[in-house]
Write an enzyme that holds these catalytic residues in place. Structure first.
Site, PDB file in Angstrom:
ATOM      1  N   HIS A  41       0.744  -1.264   0.051  1.00 36.71           N
ATOM      2  CA  HIS A  41       0.027  -0.071   0.112  1.00 36.71           C
ATOM      3  C   HIS A  41       0.750   1.363  -0.027  1.00 36.71           C
ATOM      4  O   HIS A  41       1.578   1.449   1.021  1.00 36.71           O
ATOM      5  CB  HIS A  41      -0.963   0.031   1.340  1.00 36.71           C
ATOM      6  CG  HIS A  41      -1.956   1.084   1.166  1.00 36.71           C
ATOM      7  ND1 HIS A  41      -3.299   0.793   1.537  1.00 36.71           N
ATOM      8  CD2 HIS A  41      -1.780   2.709   0.818  1.00 36.71           C
ATOM      9  CE1 HIS A  41      -3.972   1.987   1.475  1.00 36.71           C
ATOM     10  NE2 HIS A  41      -3.181   2.973   1.086  1.00 36.71           N
ATOM     11  N   ASP A  75       2.118   3.940   2.787  1.00 32.28           N
ATOM     12  CA  ASP A  75       0.817   4.795   2.388  1.00 32.28           C
ATOM     13  C   ASP A  75       1.306   5.873   1.513  1.00 32.28           C
ATOM     14  O   ASP A  75       1.349   5.982   0.242  1.00 32.28           O
ATOM     15  CB  ASP A  75       0.093   5.294   3.413  1.00 32.28           C
ATOM     16  CG  ASP A  75      -1.173   5.631   2.968  1.00 32.28           C
ATOM     17  OD1 ASP A  75      -1.557   5.309   1.907  1.00 32.28           O
ATOM     18  OD2 ASP A  75      -1.915   6.409   3.848  1.00 32.28           O
ATOM     19  N   HIS A 127      -9.795   1.350   0.473  1.00 33.88           N
ATOM     20  CA  HIS A 127      -9.427   2.264   1.297  1.00 33.88           C
ATOM     21  C   HIS A 127     -10.677   2.042   2.227  1.00 33.88           C
ATOM     22  O   HIS A 127     -11.749   2.819   1.854  1.00 33.88           O
ATOM     23  CB  HIS A 127      -9.174   3.767   1.153  1.00 33.88           C
ATOM     24  CG  HIS A 127      -7.825   3.874   0.753  1.00 33.88           C
ATOM     25  ND1 HIS A 127      -7.341   3.634  -0.547  1.00 33.88           N
ATOM     26  CD2 HIS A 127      -6.681   4.413   1.317  1.00 33.88           C
ATOM     27  CE1 HIS A 127      -6.121   3.939  -0.651  1.00 33.88           C
ATOM     28  NE2 HIS A 127      -5.618   4.671   0.380  1.00 33.88           N
ATOM     29  N   GLY A 184      -9.016   8.303  -1.761  1.00 36.40           N
ATOM     30  CA  GLY A 184      -9.646   9.710  -1.579  1.00 36.40           C
ATOM     31  C   GLY A 184     -10.062   9.842  -0.124  1.00 36.40           C
ATOM     32  O   GLY A 184     -10.508   8.849   0.530  1.00 36.40           O
ATOM     33  N   HIS A 230       1.148   5.026  -2.334  1.00 29.30           N
ATOM     34  CA  HIS A 230       0.342   5.983  -3.689  1.00 29.30           C
ATOM     35  C   HIS A 230       1.848   6.476  -4.227  1.00 29.30           C
ATOM     36  O   HIS A 230       2.783   7.132  -3.737  1.00 29.30           O
ATOM     37  CB  HIS A 230      -0.377   7.111  -3.060  1.00 29.30           C
ATOM     38  CG  HIS A 230      -1.449   6.378  -2.166  1.00 29.30           C
ATOM     39  ND1 HIS A 230      -2.844   6.427  -2.796  1.00 29.30           N
ATOM     40  CD2 HIS A 230      -1.767   5.930  -1.090  1.00 29.30           C
ATOM     41  CE1 HIS A 230      -3.632   6.006  -1.996  1.00 29.30           C
ATOM     42  NE2 HIS A 230      -2.961   5.523  -0.883  1.00 29.30           N
ATOM     43  N   GLU A 280     -10.157   4.087   7.658  1.00 33.47           N
ATOM     44  CA  GLU A 280      -9.291   5.125   7.878  1.00 33.47           C
ATOM     45  C   GLU A 280      -9.907   6.279   8.696  1.00 33.47           C
ATOM     46  O   GLU A 280      -9.474   6.725   9.522  1.00 33.47           O
ATOM     47  CB  GLU A 280      -8.433   5.400   6.598  1.00 33.47           C
ATOM     48  CG  GLU A 280      -7.213   6.327   6.847  1.00 33.47           C
ATOM     49  CD  GLU A 280      -6.838   6.960   5.527  1.00 33.47           C
ATOM     50  OE1 GLU A 280      -7.550   6.872   4.407  1.00 33.47           O
ATOM     51  OE2 GLU A 280      -5.637   7.346   5.498  1.00 33.47           O
TER      52      GLU A 280
END
Ligand code: ADE
Ligand code: ZN
Length: 377
Positions: A25, A300, A209, A182, A27, A212
């Site tokens: 995970h 992340d 996601h 998002g 981005h 969170e």
């Protein structure tokens, strides 16, 4: 058998970059090197950065990401995305990501991004994916790292079906799965059912996601409405668990996640920065690991959260008094949960992970016999 160092003593005894790691995970638009952001901005004539100095820029991104909520955490991405609008920039960022993985001791990495944000310079979404895949492929060859690309749909947009179809078009070229990213609050995964059903009908892989910046409802929808095979974060699953007389009782959702071995991609520092957790010490990762959930650590957004895999694992090792066997278990859990094909996962486990953990364990055992850790145990 001599006891091996654990917790802070293990962190002191071992360079954690030597651990073979699996990252599922991360981005792409949160992983840029500060110097690369500055250089790409200069090349593109992008004037939106607060400074061109890489050290100051890094500090600025970290400060901006630590405001205790996800919407503000995500604000910094406008700048990284602004400088990722040409094939050359996209390929460079992807290649550097793989080089960074090699430096951090990661042997298998899945990275994700939303192609829809990279068309401002005139590229089609297919051009965007092609450029990123070219960088990952070249990096993979240069550094001997295995990788997969996950395409994200954005939960506050209405084009998730297009994103799903894009992922399916590139599935034989290195795209291994589909994600929903998002701001979570106010944007339930159920609104994107069409996209998830398209992915399911094509027998493809889904991570979402969830849990969170929103609670159990989001996790439940991700799993039971949208068919997620993995959970991104899953932190708030702890709300479905209760300690009674020193024993943990699980609600039906937490029980399902534990029993069905649903993989949870946990991210310690990012959760502290977005306010999902008050501190690393209070993060539910330690509890989930102890209770046998299929959990593993991730970064992340290495730029925004100023982190890397070695750091996340070291922080968890200290906070939850982990030993090498715990780290091995979570790394194997991650590799078993990867979206790479079964044969690749088995090969990675037997060729890369088990032999390296065996070597590190033998080395620590020899050092323990020599009395090196006597004072630290
Ligand atoms: N995009 C980048 N980082 C993210 C996060 N932590 N949650 C949701 N979307 C993201
Ligand atoms: Zn994320």
């Amino acid at each position: 058998m001599l006891p091996l160092p654990k917790g802070a003593a293990l962190v002191a005894a071992l360079d954690f970059r030597r651990l073979p790691k699996v990252l599922l995970h991360e981005h792409l638009d949160g992983t840029l090197r500060p110097g690369t952001v500055a250089e790409l901005a200069a090349e593109a004539g992008y004037a939106g950065l607060p400074t061109a100095d890489p050290t100051e820029l890094a500090a600025w991104f970290h400060r901006g990401a630590q405001r205790g909520n996800l919407p503000e955490y995500l604000e910094g991405f406008a700048h990284t995305i602004a400088v990722m609008q040409t094939p050359e920039a996209l390929e460079r960022v992807a290649w550097e990501f793989i080089e960074d993985m090699a430096r951090d001791g990661v042997v298998y990495a899945e990275v994700r991004f939303a192609p829809v944000f990279h068309t401002a310079g005139g590229l089609t979404q297919d051009d965007v994916v092609a450029a990123v895949l070219a960088g990952l492929r070249r990096g993979g060859r240069d550094f001997g790292i295995e990788w997969g690309l996950i395409l994200c749909a954005m939960r506050d947009r209405n084009d998730s079906l297009e994103a799903a179809e894009l992922a399916l078009r590139w599935r034989d070229e290195g795209v291994v799965g589909f994600d929903l990213a998002g701001g979570e609050a106010g944007h339930p995964p159920k609104r994107h059912l069409e996209a998830f059903h398209a992915i399911q009908r094509a027998n493809f892989s889904i991570t979402i996601h969830a849990g969170e910046a929103y609670g159990l409802e989001s996790i439940w929808q991700a799993l039971q409405w949208c068919g997620a095979h993995r959970l991104g974060h899953g932190t708030r699953l702890v709300d479905d668990m209760n300690e009674v007389d020193g024993e943990w009782r699980l609600g039906r959702l937490a029980r399902y996640v534990l029993d069905q071995r649903v993989p949870i991609e946990m991210c310690l520092l990012s959760n502290v920065h977005t306010g999902a957790c008050a501190s690393v010490e209070e993060h539910p990762f330690g509890l989930f690991h102890r209770l046998g959930f299929r959990v593993f650590l991730n970064t992340d957004d290495r730029l925004m959260s100023d982190t890397e895999m070695s750091r996340e694992i070291a922080l968890a090792t200290t906070a939850f008094d982990l030993g090498l066997d715990d780290i091995e278990q979570m790394t194997l859990s991650a590799m078993k949960s990867a979206f790479a094909c079964h044969e690749k996962r088995v090969e990675m486990i037997h060729r890369r992970l088990l032999p390296t953990f065996a070597l590190l364990s033998a080395e620590l055992t020899a050092r323990a016999f020599s009395g090196e850790f006597d004072s630290s145990l």
